[in-house]
Design a protein around this motif. Structure first.
Motif, mmCIF file in Angstrom:
data_model
loop_
_atom_site.group_PDB
_atom_site.id
_atom_site.type_symbol
_atom_site.label_atom_id
_atom_site.label_comp_id
_atom_site.label_asym_id
_atom_site.label_seq_id
_atom_site.Cartn_x
_atom_site.Cartn_y
_atom_site.Cartn_z
ATOM 1 N N LEU A 8 -9.374 16.319 17.054
ATOM 2 C CA LEU A 8 -10.665 15.684 17.440
ATOM 3 C C LEU A 8 -10.862 14.433 16.546
ATOM 4 N N SER A 9 -9.659 14.178 15.718
ATOM 5 C CA SER A 9 -10.154 13.102 14.735
ATOM 6 C C SER A 9 -10.416 11.840 15.321
ATOM 7 N N ASP A 10 -9.640 11.464 16.447
ATOM 8 C CA ASP A 10 -9.860 10.199 17.144
ATOM 9 C C ASP A 10 -11.391 10.335 17.958
ATOM 10 N N LEU A 11 -11.897 11.083 18.435
ATOM 11 C CA LEU A 11 -13.308 11.734 18.876
ATOM 12 C C LEU A 11 -14.188 11.252 17.807
ATOM 13 N N PHE A 12 -14.042 11.879 16.576
ATOM 14 C CA PHE A 12 -14.972 11.707 15.299
ATOM 15 C C PHE A 12 -14.816 9.996 15.158
ATOM 16 N N HIS A 13 -13.935 9.451 15.001
ATOM 17 C CA HIS A 13 -13.924 8.241 14.457
ATOM 18 C C HIS A 13 -14.650 7.305 15.679
ATOM 19 N N GLN A 14 -14.446 7.658 16.881
ATOM 20 C CA GLN A 14 -15.185 6.909 18.046
ATOM 21 C C GLN A 14 -16.676 7.275 17.964
ATOM 22 N N CYS A 15 -16.949 8.187 17.565
ATOM 23 C CA CYS A 15 -18.634 8.619 17.223
ATOM 24 C C CYS A 15 -18.992 7.838 16.153
ATOM 25 N N HIS A 16 -18.368 7.679 15.176
ATOM 26 C CA HIS A 16 -18.707 6.971 13.925
ATOM 27 C C HIS A 16 -18.657 5.276 14.416
ATOM 28 N N SER A 17 -17.838 4.972 15.383
ATOM 29 C CA SER A 17 -17.641 3.556 15.829
ATOM 30 C C SER A 17 -19.291 3.284 16.655
ATOM 31 N N LEU A 18 -19.721 4.353 17.545
ATOM 32 C CA LEU A 18 -20.887 4.194 18.153
ATOM 33 C C LEU A 18 -21.997 4.172 17.205
ATOM 34 N N ILE A 19 -21.978 4.839 15.983
ATOM 35 C CA ILE A 19 -23.162 4.993 15.155
ATOM 36 C C ILE A 19 -23.068 3.739 14.696
ATOM 37 N N THR A 20 -22.075 3.077 14.200
ATOM 38 C CA THR A 20 -22.284 1.673 13.578
ATOM 39 C C THR A 20 -22.841 0.900 14.608
ATOM 40 N N GLN A 21 -22.337 0.845 15.818
ATOM 41 C CA GLN A 21 -22.976 -0.068 16.784
ATOM 42 C C GLN A 21 -24.349 0.146 17.064
ATOM 43 N N MET A 22 -24.889 1.308 16.867
ATOM 44 C CA MET A 22 -26.359 1.636 17.020
ATOM 45 C C MET A 22 -26.966 1.074 15.870
ATOM 46 N N ARG A 23 -26.313 1.399 14.634
ATOM 47 C CA ARG A 23 -27.102 0.733 13.222
ATOM 48 C C ARG A 23 -27.345 -0.746 13.657
ATOM 49 N N VAL A 24 -26.158 -1.573 13.874
ATOM 50 C CA VAL A 24 -26.204 -3.120 13.960
ATOM 51 C C VAL A 24 -27.230 -3.482 15.083
ATOM 52 N N ALA A 25 -27.336 -2.785 16.271
ATOM 53 C CA ALA A 25 -28.249 -3.166 17.253
ATOM 54 C C ALA A 25 -29.665 -2.808 16.618
ATOM 55 N N ASP A 26 -29.967 -1.713 16.076
ATOM 56 C CA ASP A 26 -31.451 -1.504 15.425
ATOM 57 C C ASP A 26 -31.634 -2.389 14.579
ATOM 58 N N GLU A 27 -30.781 -2.731 13.861
ATOM 59 C CA GLU A 27 -31.251 -4.018 12.718
ATOM 60 C C GLU A 27 -31.525 -5.336 13.329
ATOM 61 N N LYS A 28 -30.798 -5.471 14.321
ATOM 62 C CA LYS A 28 -31.033 -6.864 15.000
ATOM 63 C C LYS A 28 -32.310 -6.998 15.961
ATOM 64 N N ARG A 29 -32.610 -5.610 16.438
ATOM 65 C CA ARG A 29 -33.856 -5.361 17.052
ATOM 66 C C ARG A 29 -35.018 -5.581 16.181
ATOM 67 N N GLN A 30 -34.792 -4.929 14.873
ATOM 68 C CA GLN A 30 -35.971 -4.841 13.929
ATOM 69 C C GLN A 30 -36.126 -6.368 13.567
ATOM 70 N N ALA A 31 -35.163 -7.146 13.354
ATOM 71 C CA ALA A 31 -35.062 -8.693 12.771
ATOM 72 C C ALA A 31 -35.876 -9.566 13.785
ATOM 73 N N GLU A 32 -35.605 -9.269 15.138
ATOM 74 C CA GLU A 32 -36.284 -10.090 16.240
ATOM 75 C C GLU A 32 -37.637 -9.597 16.336
ATOM 76 N N GLN A 33 -37.991 -8.610 15.788
ATOM 77 C CA GLN A 33 -39.332 -8.142 15.828
ATOM 78 C C GLN A 33 -40.256 -8.273 14.776
ATOM 79 N N GLY A 34 -39.620 -9.339 13.859
ATOM 80 C CA GLY A 34 -40.278 -9.576 12.554
ATOM 81 C C GLY A 34 -39.967 -8.690 11.403
ATOM 82 N N GLY A 35 -38.812 -7.747 11.552
ATOM 83 C CA GLY A 35 -38.661 -6.972 10.336
ATOM 84 C C GLY A 35 -39.803 -5.911 10.093
ATOM 85 N N GLY A 36 -40.384 -5.555 11.189
ATOM 86 C CA GLY A 36 -41.494 -4.601 11.124
ATOM 87 C C GLY A 36 -41.011 -3.080 10.764
#
Length: 137
Positions: A99-127
């Motif tokens: 399951l190592s490949d699945l583990f790494h894909q889950c972490h890739s998803l986490i990274t993309q979620m973090r990036v999207a959330d940071e972008k969303r927060q920046a667009e909303q004025g960083g609130g």
């Protein structure tokens, strides 16, 4: 996928429709990330990989809290819930061949979620402050 740390745990969930959420045992998380068009393919890849990993899992009927240093995967299927637990280091270092490949894909998803959330927060004025997040490997 659930991973445990001395200070708590986190759970990432990906669904067949592309929905994805990240929950922290301390409260909060990132919910509904699958609605983001850029994240949906990453979430669907997790689901597809999980289906392929089902053959390595055993049917479970108990869901204990994941221990620090361990990661547990759960798949909800038509005929029950299946699980697999391994040491996080073995998954991260690809010593767990199942399951190592699945583990790494889950972490890739986490990274993309973090990036999207940071972008969303920046667009909303960083609130607001971003929630404490697990380290991606």
């Amino acid at each position: 996928m659930e991973s445990g740390f001395p200070e708590g745990a986190y759970t990432i969930a990906a669904a067949f429709d592309g929905a994805a959420s990240l929950y922290y045992s301390s409260g909060g998380g990132l919910i509904g990330s699958g609605e983001n068009a850029n994240l949906r393919p990453e979430s669907l890849k997790v689901v597809k990989m999980a289906e392929e990993c089902l053959k390595h899992m055993k049917k479970v009927d108990a869901f204990p809290i994941v221990k620090p240093g361990s990661t547990t995967f759960y798949i909800v299927a038509a005929d029950g819930v299946f699980g697999y637990t391994a040491k996080e280091d073995d998954l991260g270092e690809k010593r767990d061949k199942k399951l190592s490949d699945l583990f790494h894909q889950c972490h890739s998803l986490i990274t993309q979620m973090r990036v999207a959330d940071e972008k969303r927060q920046a667009e909303q004025g960083g609130g607001g402050q971003p929630a404490t997040r697990p380290e991606s490997k």
